[in-house]
Design an enzyme around this catalytic site. Structure first.
Site, PDB file in Angstrom:
ATOM      1  N   GLY A 168       0.580  -5.024   0.588  1.00  0.00           N
ATOM      2  CA  GLY A 168      -0.544  -5.031  -0.351  1.00  0.00           C
ATOM      3  C   GLY A 168      -0.164  -5.618  -1.707  1.00  0.00           C
ATOM      4  CB  ALA A 212      -0.865  -0.009   1.251  1.00  0.00           C
ATOM      5  CD  GLU A 216       1.460  -5.862   5.399  1.00  0.00           C
ATOM      6  OE1 GLU A 216       2.277  -6.780   5.666  1.00  0.00           O
ATOM      7  OE2 GLU A 216       0.683  -5.907   4.420  1.00  0.00           O
TER       8      GLU A 216
END
Ligand code: CO8
Length: 257
Positions: free
Chosen positions: A108, A65, A131
């Site tokens: 992502g 992301a 993450e």
């Protein structure tokens, strides 16, 4: 501003989507995900598109992301995140998706690759869920799809340490179905797409749906779903054509009816 999603085709039944944010290693911001989601709407509606390939660059499929965009969102921003609808759109796509992954597929990016039905990786591919290094956790399927694909131990290892795995490890673990030289990854994915594009479309659609049900259903329910889908196919002209063509020793001419 350059288009962050390049669309090619369909050629021989295959549309190719290329993630194109080279300055950010194809980080998936809302705009890019929105473009992908709309491009899938078009591909869904187009009978000449029988499969899609999603790819990135040699260096990165997608590095996750967009961290800058994410940093600007507070709890309510995340709760009302428009990206969720885009991820759901990708998940709902009824035609086969093939991911051609070179370089980084992180966060992502790894989650996007896992939305594909078939995953082809270049030898240089790196899959990871980093993450945890940012004080967050996967939010687009990275804890759920990953465990179903590679098993709990490796999924935990990846999600808790943030350490990426190589293409070879991803192949061993069942995350990808094939590895090839990075220069050939896209070509190979397109080849697979073209092969699928020559099959009977309704059979392809129901096969994808049925295989995916294996993740959502227990064995008895899944077998029931498969049986229904198999029965539905008995009503298609393409089934008759496929069986006739075999017995007449010729290639089938499928029409999607
Ligand atoms: N977001 C924004 N920009 C990025 C990202 C990213 N994810 N990744 C790389 N970039 C940018 C860098 O900031 C850099 O920009 P600049 O040149 O302006 O400084 C440029 O891309 C090149 O990156 P690097 O210089 O860092 O390149 P390196 O080759 O040195 O390193 C790495 C490559 C290892 C991939 C490194 O860039 C990196 O670690 N990137 C971040 C990877 C990451 O942590 N990804 C997870 C993000 S969080 C996430 O994905 C959560 C998903 C939740 C979805 C929920 C939906 C509802």
């Amino acid at each position: 501003m350059p288009n962050n999603l390049l669309v090619d085709g369909p050629a021989d039944g295959v549309r190719v989507f290329t993630l194109n944010r080279p300055d950010a290693l194809n980080a998936l911001n809302t705009e890019l995900l929105g473009n992908l989601s709309r491009a899938l709407d078009d591909a869904e509606a187009d009978p000449d598109t029988r499969a899609v390939v999603i790819t990135g660059s040699q260096k990165a499929f997608a590095a996750g992301a967009d961290i800058n965009e994410m940093a600007a969102r507070d709890l309510v921003g995340i709760l009302e995140d428009p990206r969720v609808a885009h991820w759901q759109r990708i998940d709902r796509f009824s035609k086969p998706i093939i991911a051609a992954v070179n370089g980084f597929a992180l966060g992502g990016g790894c989650e996007l690759a896992m939305h594909a039905d078939i995953l082809i990786a270049g030898e240089n591919a790196r899959f990871g869920q980093p993450e945890i290094n940012l004080g967050i956790m996967p939010g687009a399927g990275g804890t759920q799809r990953l465990v179903r694909k590679v098993g709990e131990s490796l999924a935990m290892h990846m999600a808790l340490t943030g350490e990426p795995i190589s293409a070879t490890r991803a192949l061993q673990a069942g995350l990808v179905s094939e590895i090839c030289q990075p220069e050939l990854t896209l070509e190979r994915a397109v080849q697979i797409g073209q092969s699928i594009a020559r099959k009977a479309p309704i059979a392809v659609r129901l096969t994808k749906e049925s295989v995916r049900k294996a993740n959502d259903m227990n064995l008895a329910e899944g077998l029931r779903f498969e049986r229904h889908a198999f029965t539905v196919l008995a009503g298609t002209e393409d089934r008759q054509e496929g069986l006739d063509a075999f017995r007449e020793k010729r290639k089938p001419r499928f029409t999607g009816r």
